[in-house]
Scaffold this motif. Sequence first.
Motif, PDB file in Angstrom:
ATOM      1  N   PHE A  77       0.831  -1.204   0.000  1.00 57.53           N
ATOM      2  CA  PHE A  77       0.000   0.000   0.000  1.00 57.53           C
ATOM      3  C   PHE A  77       0.867   1.257   0.000  1.00 57.53           C
ATOM      4  N   GLU A  78       0.258   2.331  -0.464  1.00 55.48           N
ATOM      5  CA  GLU A  78       0.865   3.661  -0.491  1.00 55.48           C
ATOM      6  C   GLU A  78      -0.222   4.640  -0.072  1.00 55.48           C
ATOM      7  N   LEU A  79      -0.051   5.248   1.115  1.00 52.48           N
ATOM      8  CA  LEU A  79      -1.060   6.137   1.679  1.00 52.48           C
ATOM      9  C   LEU A  79      -0.536   7.566   1.667  1.00 52.48           C
ATOM     10  N   ARG A  80      -1.418   8.506   1.372  1.00 49.17           N
ATOM     11  CA  ARG A  80      -1.023   9.915   1.272  1.00 49.17           C
ATOM     12  C   ARG A  80      -1.937  10.759   2.170  1.00 49.17           C
ATOM     13  N   LEU A  81      -1.298  11.573   3.042  1.00 48.40           N
ATOM     14  CA  LEU A  81      -2.067  12.482   3.892  1.00 48.40           C
ATOM     15  C   LEU A  81      -2.811  13.497   3.040  1.00 48.40           C
ATOM     16  N   GLU A  82      -4.096  13.656   3.303  1.00 46.56           N
ATOM     17  CA  GLU A  82      -4.903  14.680   2.640  1.00 46.56           C
ATOM     18  C   GLU A  82      -5.076  15.873   3.574  1.00 46.56           C
ATOM     19  N   GLY A  83      -4.732  15.699   4.808  1.00 41.48           N
ATOM     20  CA  GLY A  83      -4.800  16.700   5.873  1.00 41.48           C
ATOM     21  C   GLY A  83      -4.291  16.005   7.117  1.00 41.48           C
ATOM     22  N   ALA A  84      -4.314  16.685   8.238  1.00 42.24           N
ATOM     23  CA  ALA A  84      -3.807  16.081   9.473  1.00 42.24           C
ATOM     24  C   ALA A  84      -4.692  14.943   9.965  1.00 42.24           C
ATOM     25  N   GLU A  85      -5.921  14.860   9.478  1.00 43.47           N
ATOM     26  CA  GLU A  85      -6.875  13.883  10.002  1.00 43.47           C
ATOM     27  C   GLU A  85      -7.356  12.852   8.993  1.00 43.47           C
ATOM     28  N   THR A  86      -6.933  12.919   7.730  1.00 39.80           N
ATOM     29  CA  THR A  86      -7.414  11.983   6.715  1.00 39.80           C
ATOM     30  C   THR A  86      -6.300  11.571   5.764  1.00 39.80           C
ATOM     31  N   PHE A  87      -6.453  10.374   5.195  1.00 42.10           N
ATOM     32  CA  PHE A  87      -5.558   9.946   4.129  1.00 42.10           C
ATOM     33  C   PHE A  87      -6.347   9.161   3.100  1.00 42.10           C
ATOM     34  N   THR A  88      -5.796   9.088   1.900  1.00 42.90           N
ATOM     35  CA  THR A  88      -6.301   8.216   0.849  1.00 42.90           C
ATOM     36  C   THR A  88      -5.103   7.448   0.327  1.00 42.90           C
ATOM     37  N   GLY A  89      -5.362   6.379  -0.376  1.00 44.15           N
ATOM     38  CA  GLY A  89      -4.241   5.625  -0.897  1.00 44.15           C
ATOM     39  C   GLY A  89      -4.668   4.533  -1.844  1.00 44.15           C
ATOM     40  N   SER A  90      -3.656   3.799  -2.272  1.00 43.31           N
ATOM     41  CA  SER A  90      -3.906   2.688  -3.180  1.00 43.31           C
ATOM     42  C   SER A  90      -2.902   1.589  -2.878  1.00 43.31           C
ATOM     43  N   GLY A  91      -3.152   0.449  -3.464  1.00 44.37           N
ATOM     44  CA  GLY A  91      -2.265  -0.678  -3.283  1.00 44.37           C
ATOM     45  C   GLY A  91      -2.667  -1.799  -4.213  1.00 44.37           C
ATOM     46  N   SER A  92      -2.100  -2.974  -3.941  1.00 45.83           N
ATOM     47  CA  SER A  92      -2.442  -4.146  -4.732  1.00 45.83           C
ATOM     48  C   SER A  92      -1.959  -5.386  -4.008  1.00 45.83           C
ATOM     49  N   CYS A  93      -2.492  -6.509  -4.410  1.00 46.21           N
ATOM     50  CA  CYS A  93      -2.027  -7.784  -3.883  1.00 46.21           C
ATOM     51  C   CYS A  93      -0.735  -8.126  -4.621  1.00 46.21           C
ATOM     52  N   VAL A  94       0.294  -8.550  -3.868  1.00 43.25           N
ATOM     53  CA  VAL A  94       1.581  -8.826  -4.493  1.00 43.25           C
ATOM     54  C   VAL A  94       2.044 -10.275  -4.336  1.00 43.25           C
ATOM     55  N   ALA A  95       1.391 -11.037  -3.445  1.00 43.71           N
ATOM     56  CA  ALA A  95       1.799 -12.434  -3.275  1.00 43.71           C
ATOM     57  C   ALA A  95       0.634 -13.255  -2.727  1.00 43.71           C
ATOM     58  N   PHE A  96       0.495 -14.466  -3.246  1.00 45.86           N
ATOM     59  CA  PHE A  96      -0.518 -15.415  -2.806  1.00 45.86           C
ATOM     60  C   PHE A  96      -1.921 -14.800  -2.822  1.00 45.86           C
ATOM     61  N   CYS A  97      -2.242 -14.170  -3.934  1.00 40.78           N
ATOM     62  CA  CYS A  97      -3.504 -13.456  -4.105  1.00 40.78           C
ATOM     63  C   CYS A  97      -4.665 -14.416  -4.301  1.00 40.78           C
ATOM     64  N   ALA A  98      -5.824 -14.007  -3.801  1.00 36.98           N
ATOM     65  CA  ALA A  98      -7.043 -14.774  -4.059  1.00 36.98           C
ATOM     66  C   ALA A  98      -7.366 -14.661  -5.549  1.00 36.98           C
ATOM     67  N   GLU A  99      -8.001 -15.671  -6.076  1.00 35.87           N
ATOM     68  CA  GLU A  99      -8.347 -15.684  -7.494  1.00 35.87           C
ATOM     69  C   GLU A  99      -9.179 -14.451  -7.845  1.00 35.87           C
ATOM     70  N   GLY A 100      -8.802 -13.774  -8.903  1.00 39.77           N
ATOM     71  CA  GLY A 100      -9.526 -12.596  -9.356  1.00 39.77           C
ATOM     72  C   GLY A 100      -9.036 -11.290  -8.748  1.00 39.77           C
ATOM     73  N   THR A 101      -8.043 -11.347  -7.860  1.00 38.35           N
ATOM     74  CA  THR A 101      -7.541 -10.109  -7.256  1.00 38.35           C
ATOM     75  C   THR A 101      -6.131  -9.758  -7.721  1.00 38.35           C
ATOM     76  N   GLU A 102      -5.530 -10.607  -8.529  1.00 35.61           N
ATOM     77  CA  GLU A 102      -4.190 -10.323  -9.023  1.00 35.61           C
ATOM     78  C   GLU A 102      -4.206  -9.047  -9.846  1.00 35.61           C
ATOM     79  N   GLU A 103      -3.277  -8.144  -9.566  1.00 39.14           N
ATOM     80  CA  GLU A 103      -3.097  -6.897 -10.311  1.00 39.14           C
ATOM     81  C   GLU A 103      -4.319  -5.977 -10.278  1.00 39.14           C
ATOM     82  N   ILE A 104      -5.207  -6.180  -9.321  1.00 46.09           N
ATOM     83  CA  ILE A 104      -6.367  -5.304  -9.159  1.00 46.09           C
ATOM     84  C   ILE A 104      -6.018  -4.246  -8.113  1.00 46.09           C
ATOM     85  N   ARG A 105      -6.320  -3.002  -8.415  1.00 37.75           N
ATOM     86  CA  ARG A 105      -6.031  -1.886  -7.503  1.00 37.75           C
ATOM     87  C   ARG A 105      -6.888  -1.994  -6.243  1.00 37.75           C
TER      88      ARG A 105
END
Length: 155
Positions: A118-146
């Motif tokens: 994951f990569e999280l970014r502060l939007e202010g002192a009290e909130t963040f947004t971010g994104s990530g992905s499954c990188v190992a031993f992923c459940a079927e259908g989640t590989e390379e999904i944001r």
Amino acid sequence: MKVKSFRILFLVLLFLLLGFLGYQRLLKNKSFFEKDWEGEWQITYFYENEPELLYTGTLFLSFTDSLEGRLEVVAPMSERTEHLSLSSLEIWEEGKKLTGAAIHTGYKINEGYLQEQFELRLEGAETFTGSGSCVAFCAEGTEEIRINWTGTKSN
């Protein structure tokens, strides 16, 4: 002779003042990200291919000796809390970005533990947004999904 002594004294005092201001700025920048990231966060994340299946939980971050954290998550359609191991936690971009990985140690997929980055970014002192992905031993259908993250600091 007096003028030369005055110039040297002036330059020494100026150098000390600039050094002090630089040191204060360095400490201020350091405490900015520690203070803003440290604490308890209410988080939500979901895989983009199934946005209705929300993972909810609590992210705890502290800076005792180094950056440490733990993540407690409730999977969609579950009431059981899962404690995820966090690794590779790092602060970037003058404290505005936090990166790392979460490992689901409560179950195995294909003989290994599911791992999400994951990569999280502060939007202010009290909130963040971010994104990530499954990188190992992923459940079927989640590989390379944001994976989309949001977080709000608890009081």
